[in-house]
Write a protein that holds these residues in place. Structure first.
Motif, PDB file in Angstrom:
ATOM      1  N   GLU A  66       4.672  -5.752   0.547  1.00 24.41           N
ATOM      2  CA  GLU A  66       3.109  -5.800   0.972  1.00 24.41           C
ATOM      3  C   GLU A  66       3.020  -3.935   0.036  1.00 24.41           C
ATOM      4  N   THR A 101       0.151  -2.159   1.502  1.00 21.54           N
ATOM      5  CA  THR A 101      -0.174  -1.742   2.217  1.00 21.54           C
ATOM      6  C   THR A 101       0.582  -1.090   4.333  1.00 21.54           C
ATOM      7  N   ALA A 102       2.019  -2.195   3.601  1.00 21.35           N
ATOM      8  CA  ALA A 102       2.534  -2.154   4.708  1.00 21.35           C
ATOM      9  C   ALA A 102       3.298  -1.643   5.486  1.00 21.35           C
ATOM     10  N   SER A 103       3.599  -0.312   5.126  1.00 15.99           N
ATOM     11  CA  SER A 103       3.937   0.925   5.466  1.00 15.99           C
ATOM     12  C   SER A 103       3.655   1.064   6.668  1.00 15.99           C
ATOM     13  N   THR A 126      -0.077   2.114  11.684  1.00  9.80           N
ATOM     14  CA  THR A 126      -0.072   1.277  10.429  1.00  9.80           C
ATOM     15  C   THR A 126      -0.593   1.644   9.575  1.00  9.80           C
ATOM     16  N   THR A 143      -2.757   0.547   6.985  1.00 10.58           N
ATOM     17  CA  THR A 143      -4.553   0.606   6.829  1.00 10.58           C
ATOM     18  C   THR A 143      -4.731   1.109   8.246  1.00 10.58           C
ATOM     19  N   HIS A 200       0.768   3.250  -1.771  1.00  9.92           N
ATOM     20  CA  HIS A 200       0.636   2.585  -0.519  1.00  9.92           C
ATOM     21  C   HIS A 200      -0.606   1.838  -1.057  1.00  9.92           C
ATOM     22  N   ASP A 211       7.400   4.898   4.023  1.00 11.58           N
ATOM     23  CA  ASP A 211       6.594   5.450   5.602  1.00 11.58           C
ATOM     24  C   ASP A 211       5.987   6.596   4.727  1.00 11.58           C
TER      25      ASP A 211
END
Length: 348
Positions: free
Chosen positions: A22, A24-26, A42, A44, A188, A343
């Motif tokens: 995903e 946006t999961a970083s 995170t 988001t 991201h 990240d």
């Protein structure tokens, strides 16, 4: 300043080899540029640090499948070209491997036309430094279609894994084709998360900077001030210039997504001043390092960069070298993922 002042220890296993499932999961490391305070969140959670009225500025360049594998027809030896910048017509600036065998006048073949010949031919016209070559292509058909068929995504050399989905090395808003590398801070975002931010009152503006040779060459100078950046092409149209100008007039923040967006914004600020942003296009070789005073960028969303790189120097110009290196040391200690598929970091 000594280039070694921007060095840090980075275990190789922290270099992300593949993107997360995903976008946006970083993770997100948040650094307060005034106090040096660090928070671990995170991606988001970015929404919590953006205020209604802020404007994200994103680089909408699209990456070319710019890595070509071919042969020297006289010997059958394998060769590689990385397309960096289109010159006039079918002439391109490239990085060549093995460079010592690709002298002026050498012909290269790419692809198989089924009749004993290539789909694409190239002739080396001139030689530059560190593997740089100017080549001229010859072909039948449409060059972008041939490139899409024959080329590979130009993943950085520290990524050794194969990328199954080319689109994972493109931002979801990529539009203008011409880059030799992705503006990775934007990887991201999903369209859905951008819409969520817009619903929160955050604006989005777009610039274009085609990432070129500077991304692939390390610094060769020992003193920071002696380094010369490679020029890259940028564009800013009037609707997006107006969004940036209005944000500044309101007193709200301009948040650059990625160092390429930051460099474009600061190039524009250098041309017109922070209050007089207008549509423009051209070539920029701006080099931002500590001591630089930012004209437009208030905050920066970026990934984690190579030791002793111009990108670490840019981050240090915004946040301060000590704050930056302390944040990087903490990112290493907490096992953040580094570089293109890694990240994110917010400096505000």
């Amino acid at each position: 300043m000594d280039v070694n002042d921007f060095n840090f220890e980075l275990p190789e296993e922290l270099i992300a080899q593949t993107p997360l499932a995903e976008r946006t999961a970083s993770r997100l490391l948040v650094l307060d540029k005034r106090t040096g305070e660090i928070a671990h969140r995170t991606f988001t959670d970015l929404k919590a640090y953006l205020r209604p009225g802020d404007t994200l500025v994103l680089n909408d360049t699209r990456v070319l499948p710019a890595r070509l594998h071919g042969i020297k027809p006289d010997t059958g030896a394998r060769v590689e070209l990385l397309l960096l910048k289109q010159l006039e017509g079918d002439r391109w600036e490239t990085l060549a491997k093995p460079a010592k065998r690709l002298r002026t006048g050498v012909e290269l073949w790419f692809g198989d036309d089924g009749q004993g010949g290539p789909l694409l031919r190239a002739t080396v016209e001139s030689e530059g430094e560190m593997g740089g070559r100017i080549v001229a292509f010859r072909y039948d058909g449409i060059f972008p279609e041939l490139l899409d068929r024959l080329g590979e995504m130009p993943l950085p050399p520290y990524i050794r894994e194969t990328l199954d989905d080319r689109e994972r090395y493109q931002t979801v808003y990529a539009k203008h084709e011409g880059s030799a590398a992705a503006p990775t801070a934007g990887l991201h975002f999903t369209s859905g998360f951008l819409e969520e931010l817009r619903a929160h009152g955050v604006g989005t503006a777009f610039v274009t900077l085609h990432v070129g040779l500077g991304t692939f060459r390390p610094m060769s100078a020992e003193r920071v001030e002696d380094h010369v950046m490679h020029a890259e092409y940028y564009e800013l149209d009037e609707p997006n210039a107006a969004l940036i100008r209005e944000t500044r007039e309101r007193g709200d923040r301009i948040v650059a997504v990625g160092t390429t967006s930051a460099r474009t914004l600061e190039t524009v600020a250098g041309r017109f001043g922070a209050e007089g942003v207008r549509a423009c296009a051209g070539w920029t070789d701006i080099f931002i390092y500590p001591g630089y005073r930012f004209g437009l960028v208030d905050a920066l969303l970026t990934n984690f960069h190579l030791p002793k790189s111009t990108l670490v120097m840019l981050v240090s110009a915004l946040a301060g070298r000590d704050h930056t290196l302390r944040a990087y040391a903490e990112a290493v200690d907490r096992r953040y993922r580094f570089f293109s598929f890694g990240d994110a970091m917010l400096i505000y």
